[in-house]
Design a protein around this motif. Sequence first.
Motif, PDB file in Angstrom:
ATOM      1  N   VAL A  84       0.832  -1.215   0.000  1.00 41.27           N
ATOM      2  CA  VAL A  84       0.000   0.000   0.000  1.00 41.27           C
ATOM      3  C   VAL A  84       0.865   1.263   0.000  1.00 41.27           C
ATOM      4  N   ASN A  85       2.144   1.078  -0.360  1.00 37.98           N
ATOM      5  CA  ASN A  85       3.072   2.199  -0.542  1.00 37.98           C
ATOM      6  C   ASN A  85       3.232   3.036   0.725  1.00 37.98           C
ATOM      7  N   ILE A  86       3.393   2.356   1.837  1.00 40.11           N
ATOM      8  CA  ILE A  86       3.736   3.033   3.093  1.00 40.11           C
ATOM      9  C   ILE A  86       5.238   2.878   3.304  1.00 40.11           C
ATOM     10  N   GLN A  87       5.943   3.993   3.285  1.00 39.91           N
ATOM     11  CA  GLN A  87       7.397   3.998   3.427  1.00 39.91           C
ATOM     12  C   GLN A  87       7.777   4.991   4.518  1.00 39.91           C
ATOM     13  N   PRO A  88       7.653   4.581   5.762  1.00 40.03           N
ATOM     14  CA  PRO A  88       7.824   5.545   6.852  1.00 40.03           C
ATOM     15  C   PRO A  88       9.264   5.983   7.058  1.00 40.03           C
ATOM     16  N   GLU A  89       9.414   7.269   7.324  1.00 40.99           N
ATOM     17  CA  GLU A  89      10.687   7.794   7.809  1.00 40.99           C
ATOM     18  C   GLU A  89      10.692   7.853   9.327  1.00 40.99           C
ATOM     19  N   ILE A  90       9.476   7.848   9.902  1.00 34.04           N
ATOM     20  CA  ILE A  90       9.316   7.856  11.352  1.00 34.04           C
ATOM     21  C   ILE A  90       8.191   6.885  11.693  1.00 34.04           C
ATOM     22  N   ILE A  91       8.402   6.081  12.727  1.00 31.92           N
ATOM     23  CA  ILE A  91       7.344   5.213  13.255  1.00 31.92           C
ATOM     24  C   ILE A  91       7.026   5.678  14.663  1.00 31.92           C
ATOM     25  N   ALA A  92       5.768   6.036  14.872  1.00 33.78           N
ATOM     26  CA  ALA A  92       5.312   6.588  16.152  1.00 33.78           C
ATOM     27  C   ALA A  92       4.336   5.606  16.799  1.00 33.78           C
ATOM     28  N   PRO A  93       4.805   4.788  17.745  1.00 30.97           N
ATOM     29  CA  PRO A  93       3.941   3.772  18.349  1.00 30.97           C
ATOM     30  C   PRO A  93       3.064   4.341  19.465  1.00 30.97           C
ATOM     31  N   ALA A  94       2.192   3.492  19.980  1.00 25.52           N
ATOM     32  CA  ALA A  94       1.247   3.911  21.014  1.00 25.52           C
ATOM     33  C   ALA A  94       1.854   3.883  22.416  1.00 25.52           C
ATOM     34  N   HIS A  95       2.999   3.247  22.576  1.00 26.25           N
ATOM     35  CA  HIS A  95       3.706   3.231  23.863  1.00 26.25           C
ATOM     36  C   HIS A  95       5.186   3.487  23.622  1.00 26.25           C
ATOM     37  N   GLY A  96       5.801   4.225  24.535  1.00 26.11           N
ATOM     38  CA  GLY A  96       7.247   4.360  24.518  1.00 26.11           C
ATOM     39  C   GLY A  96       7.766   5.411  23.565  1.00 26.11           C
ATOM     40  N   LEU A  97       8.969   5.168  23.045  1.00 27.27           N
ATOM     41  CA  LEU A  97       9.706   6.135  22.253  1.00 27.27           C
ATOM     42  C   LEU A  97       9.371   6.023  20.765  1.00 27.27           C
ATOM     43  N   ILE A  98       9.539   7.135  20.060  1.00 23.15           N
ATOM     44  CA  ILE A  98       9.272   7.231  18.629  1.00 23.15           C
ATOM     45  C   ILE A  98      10.559   6.891  17.873  1.00 23.15           C
ATOM     46  N   TRP A  99      10.404   6.113  16.775  1.00 21.49           N
ATOM     47  CA  TRP A  99      11.557   5.640  16.002  1.00 21.49           C
ATOM     48  C   TRP A  99      11.876   6.606  14.863  1.00 21.49           C
ATOM     49  N   ARG A 100      13.028   7.248  14.942  1.00 21.03           N
ATOM     50  CA  ARG A 100      13.514   8.057  13.817  1.00 21.03           C
ATOM     51  C   ARG A 100      14.315   7.207  12.837  1.00 21.03           C
TER      52      ARG A 100
END
Length: 391
Positions: free
Chosen positions: A211-227
């Motif tokens: 579905v052409n999702i190519q994240p530069e950042i992943i922001a989860p519902a718990h904890g730290l955000i992935w850069r």
Amino acid sequence: MNHEVKNGIYWVGAIDWDLRDFHGYSTPKGTTYNAYLIVDEKIALVDTVRQGFFDEMLMRVSGIVEPEKVDYLIIDHLEKDHSGSIEDAMKVFKNAKIISSERGKKGLDEWYDNKWPIIVVKTGSTLSLGKKTLKFLETPMLHWPDNMMTYAEEDRVLISSDAFGQHIASSQRFENDMHYDIREDARTYYANILMPFAPLILKLLDKVKDVNIQPEIIAPAHGLIWRSPEKILEAYKRWSMFESGPKIVIAYDTMWGTSSRMARLIAIGAIDEGVEVRMYDIRKSHISEIVSDLQDARAFALGSPTLNNGMFTSVGALLTYLKGLKPKNKIGVGFGGYGWAGGAVKEITEALKSMGLDTIEPGFQVKYVMKKDDEKECIDLGRRIAKRIKE
């Protein structure tokens, strides 16, 4: 302080410094309940927070926009640590429309007695906020039927619900700002929550590309955000394939010391063969800690004395917990001491076998007192397990 994730996307969640138990597994570092505010011509809030933390979230939202200007409340997941403040939110965000998956709508209608109209979205549905477009991806059973993810297309930010999270309470918001590698915390989170859904995770990783999702950042519902999303995506693929190293987890309970002594001798044999050993006294260790270490171990040795012709209750509790997590690609063996009648080792072996583990049968048990031959047999068992690991 505004915690901007990227280009008008803000973290507006709450920090739970005091949480020490989550669904039965240990959370010594606390957690966060992450909510995200996306500001454009229209404004969307993704998820709320656990009941009791709404004021903290509202304070953060109010520092960015006037609450009545929120146009959409997106519920990615129904569980109460994310939707628990929805009634408070709808009183304050008076003009907001709720968006959820079809299964999310059914749950919200049941819990709140059809209190609000709900816009249903499915995989591939989009929502324009002006310059920003949100795309939705249904992820049923990761880890509830209603789960979905929200992707900010232009900014390439994937708000990933419970996937890719960790239970960490921190003043930092991004994983690369932490003083250590948080993948260990992510592994514990995965092992205790998402391990049963490993096949679905592998399908999700493929679907994200489709579905052409190519994240530069992943922001989860718990904890730290992935850069650096590739770090956690690669780890999830590895964990979901149950890749394991030359490692054995040995866990035991003991009555008068025999099972404890056996565990240590098995460890000696495995170490002699060059295999990493992790050892746990079950009553002194939390189940979730054992399971986390087992995630990437090739073998699991479980020891118990016999009580009333069966295993100790602590050992039974660990096996019950582990059964629900559905581990794969592991070698299993039971061991333990007994008096006039055995039974524990047989029960352990049957339980491990029923989970699909490659069992070493019939395990090994010692009657009454360890003798020299028993000690040698325990060391040899450790060596045999290690050789099986390295095959």
